[in-house]
Design a protein around this motif. Structure first.
Motif, PDB file in Angstrom:
ATOM      1  N   MET A  82      32.401  52.094  33.189  1.00  0.00           N
ATOM      2  CA  MET A  82      32.298  51.887  34.637  1.00  0.00           C
ATOM      3  C   MET A  82      33.194  52.900  35.334  1.00  0.00           C
ATOM      4  O   MET A  82      34.393  52.987  35.034  1.00  0.00           O
ATOM      5  CB  MET A  82      32.720  50.469  35.000  1.00  0.00           C
ATOM      6  CG  MET A  82      31.962  49.391  34.256  1.00  0.00           C
ATOM      7  SD  MET A  82      32.375  47.721  34.801  1.00  0.00           S
ATOM      8  CE  MET A  82      34.087  47.642  34.321  1.00  0.00           C
ATOM      9  N   THR A  83      32.643  53.668  36.222  1.00  0.00           N
ATOM     10  CA  THR A  83      33.402  54.652  36.985  1.00  0.00           C
ATOM     11  C   THR A  83      33.179  54.427  38.486  1.00  0.00           C
ATOM     12  O   THR A  83      32.280  53.678  38.878  1.00  0.00           O
ATOM     13  CB  THR A  83      32.998  56.084  36.609  1.00  0.00           C
ATOM     14  OG1 THR A  83      31.616  56.281  36.953  1.00  0.00           O
ATOM     15  CG2 THR A  83      33.177  56.328  35.116  1.00  0.00           C
ATOM     16  N   SER A  84      33.996  55.089  39.279  1.00  0.00           N
ATOM     17  CA  SER A  84      33.899  54.971  40.741  1.00  0.00           C
ATOM     18  C   SER A  84      33.790  53.520  41.164  1.00  0.00           C
ATOM     19  O   SER A  84      32.932  53.141  41.977  1.00  0.00           O
ATOM     20  CB  SER A  84      32.679  55.767  41.242  1.00  0.00           C
ATOM     21  OG  SER A  84      32.795  57.126  40.885  1.00  0.00           O
ATOM     22  N   LEU A  85      34.656  52.703  40.618  1.00  0.00           N
ATOM     23  CA  LEU A  85      34.582  51.268  40.871  1.00  0.00           C
ATOM     24  C   LEU A  85      34.829  50.934  42.330  1.00  0.00           C
ATOM     25  O   LEU A  85      35.639  51.584  43.012  1.00  0.00           O
ATOM     26  CB  LEU A  85      35.566  50.530  39.972  1.00  0.00           C
ATOM     27  CG  LEU A  85      35.096  50.381  38.521  1.00  0.00           C
ATOM     28  CD1 LEU A  85      36.256  50.085  37.586  1.00  0.00           C
ATOM     29  CD2 LEU A  85      34.031  49.307  38.414  1.00  0.00           C
ATOM     30  N   LYS A  86      34.117  49.907  42.786  1.00  0.00           N
ATOM     31  CA  LYS A  86      34.213  49.438  44.157  1.00  0.00           C
ATOM     32  C   LYS A  86      34.704  47.985  44.162  1.00  0.00           C
ATOM     33  O   LYS A  86      34.566  47.280  43.165  1.00  0.00           O
ATOM     34  CB  LYS A  86      32.844  49.516  44.835  1.00  0.00           C
ATOM     35  CG  LYS A  86      32.204  50.892  44.794  1.00  0.00           C
ATOM     36  CD  LYS A  86      30.805  50.835  45.398  1.00  0.00           C
ATOM     37  CE  LYS A  86      30.126  52.195  45.359  1.00  0.00           C
ATOM     38  NZ  LYS A  86      28.768  52.156  45.943  1.00  0.00           N
ATOM     39  N   THR A  87      35.216  47.551  45.281  1.00  0.00           N
ATOM     40  CA  THR A  87      35.699  46.170  45.357  1.00  0.00           C
ATOM     41  C   THR A  87      34.579  45.182  45.054  1.00  0.00           C
ATOM     42  O   THR A  87      34.820  44.122  44.469  1.00  0.00           O
ATOM     43  CB  THR A  87      36.307  45.880  46.732  1.00  0.00           C
ATOM     44  OG1 THR A  87      35.348  46.189  47.748  1.00  0.00           O
ATOM     45  CG2 THR A  87      37.561  46.722  46.950  1.00  0.00           C
ATOM     46  N   GLU A  88      33.365  45.542  45.413  1.00  0.00           N
ATOM     47  CA  GLU A  88      32.236  44.647  45.157  1.00  0.00           C
ATOM     48  C   GLU A  88      31.847  44.573  43.691  1.00  0.00           C
ATOM     49  O   GLU A  88      30.966  43.795  43.325  1.00  0.00           O
ATOM     50  CB  GLU A  88      31.018  45.025  46.006  1.00  0.00           C
ATOM     51  CG  GLU A  88      30.614  46.474  45.915  1.00  0.00           C
ATOM     52  CD  GLU A  88      31.163  47.299  47.062  1.00  0.00           C
ATOM     53  OE1 GLU A  88      32.357  47.127  47.418  1.00  0.00           O
ATOM     54  OE2 GLU A  88      30.401  48.120  47.600  1.00  0.00           O
ATOM     55  N   ASP A  89      32.466  45.378  42.847  1.00  0.00           N
ATOM     56  CA  ASP A  89      32.244  45.275  41.407  1.00  0.00           C
ATOM     57  C   ASP A  89      33.120  44.184  40.774  1.00  0.00           C
ATOM     58  O   ASP A  89      32.982  43.906  39.583  1.00  0.00           O
ATOM     59  CB  ASP A  89      32.539  46.602  40.715  1.00  0.00           C
ATOM     60  CG  ASP A  89      31.589  47.711  41.116  1.00  0.00           C
ATOM     61  OD1 ASP A  89      32.040  48.845  41.314  1.00  0.00           O
ATOM     62  OD2 ASP A  89      30.377  47.425  41.231  1.00  0.00           O
ATOM     63  N   THR A  90      33.989  43.610  41.559  1.00  0.00           N
ATOM     64  CA  THR A  90      34.848  42.540  41.060  1.00  0.00           C
ATOM     65  C   THR A  90      33.993  41.363  40.591  1.00  0.00           C
ATOM     66  O   THR A  90      33.169  40.840  41.336  1.00  0.00           O
ATOM     67  CB  THR A  90      35.823  42.063  42.143  1.00  0.00           C
ATOM     68  OG1 THR A  90      36.729  43.125  42.456  1.00  0.00           O
ATOM     69  CG2 THR A  90      36.614  40.845  41.681  1.00  0.00           C
ATOM     70  N   ALA A  91      34.165  40.988  39.329  1.00  0.00           N
ATOM     71  CA  ALA A  91      33.354  39.920  38.736  1.00  0.00           C
ATOM     72  C   ALA A  91      33.812  39.681  37.308  1.00  0.00           C
ATOM     73  O   ALA A  91      34.604  40.457  36.762  1.00  0.00           O
ATOM     74  CB  ALA A  91      31.877  40.302  38.741  1.00  0.00           C
ATOM     75  N   VAL A  92      33.290  38.626  36.718  1.00  0.00           N
ATOM     76  CA  VAL A  92      33.410  38.438  35.272  1.00  0.00           C
ATOM     77  C   VAL A  92      32.183  39.088  34.646  1.00  0.00           C
ATOM     78  O   VAL A  92      31.051  38.807  35.042  1.00  0.00           O
ATOM     79  CB  VAL A  92      33.481  36.952  34.897  1.00  0.00           C
ATOM     80  CG1 VAL A  92      33.534  36.798  33.380  1.00  0.00           C
ATOM     81  CG2 VAL A  92      34.702  36.308  35.543  1.00  0.00           C
TER      82      VAL A  92
END
Length: 118
Positions: A82-92
């Motif tokens: 996972m690259t260029s992570l965004k806050t909306e990628d927050t999850a389990v």
């Protein structure tokens, strides 16, 4: 004991990278598609990426171009870079993989790993 064991989650700042690993124990990847899913707080589990038995990869629009799924059959391991992570990628994040039993696939889920992007 048949199971999938995940590792690689954690906390990262927006724009950062993480790599998930999903290792099979008690079985080998054989003739079944595999994938990654995620579940954010208060939301349903959603599909993120998949890899077919031929090695073809697919991605949800929300992660296309940023996430890469891959596998190492010898190591019985599935990966999600996972690259260029965004806050909306927050999850389990959960991996799903299986083994063929006759004409059906017996699928298993990993235990899930938390990714927090701030």
């Amino acid at each position: 004991h048949v199971q999938l064991v995940e590792s690689g989650g954690g906390s990262v700042q927006a724009g950062g990278s993480l790599k998930h690993t999903c290792s099979a124990s008690g079985f080998i990847f054989s003739g079944c598609g595999m994938g990654w899913y995620r579940q954010a707080p208060g939301k349903e589990r959603e599909w993120v990426s998949g890899i077919s038995t031929s090695g073809a990869t697919t991605y949800a629009d929300s992660v296309k171009g940023r996430f890469t799924i891959s596998q190492d059959n010898f190591k019985r391991t599935l990966y999600l870079q996972m690259t260029s992570l965004k806050t909306e990628d927050t999850a389990v994040y959960y991996c799903k993989a299986g083994r063929r039993s006759g004409s059906v696939c017996v699928m298993y889920w990993g235990q899930g790993t938390q990714v927090t992007v701030s």
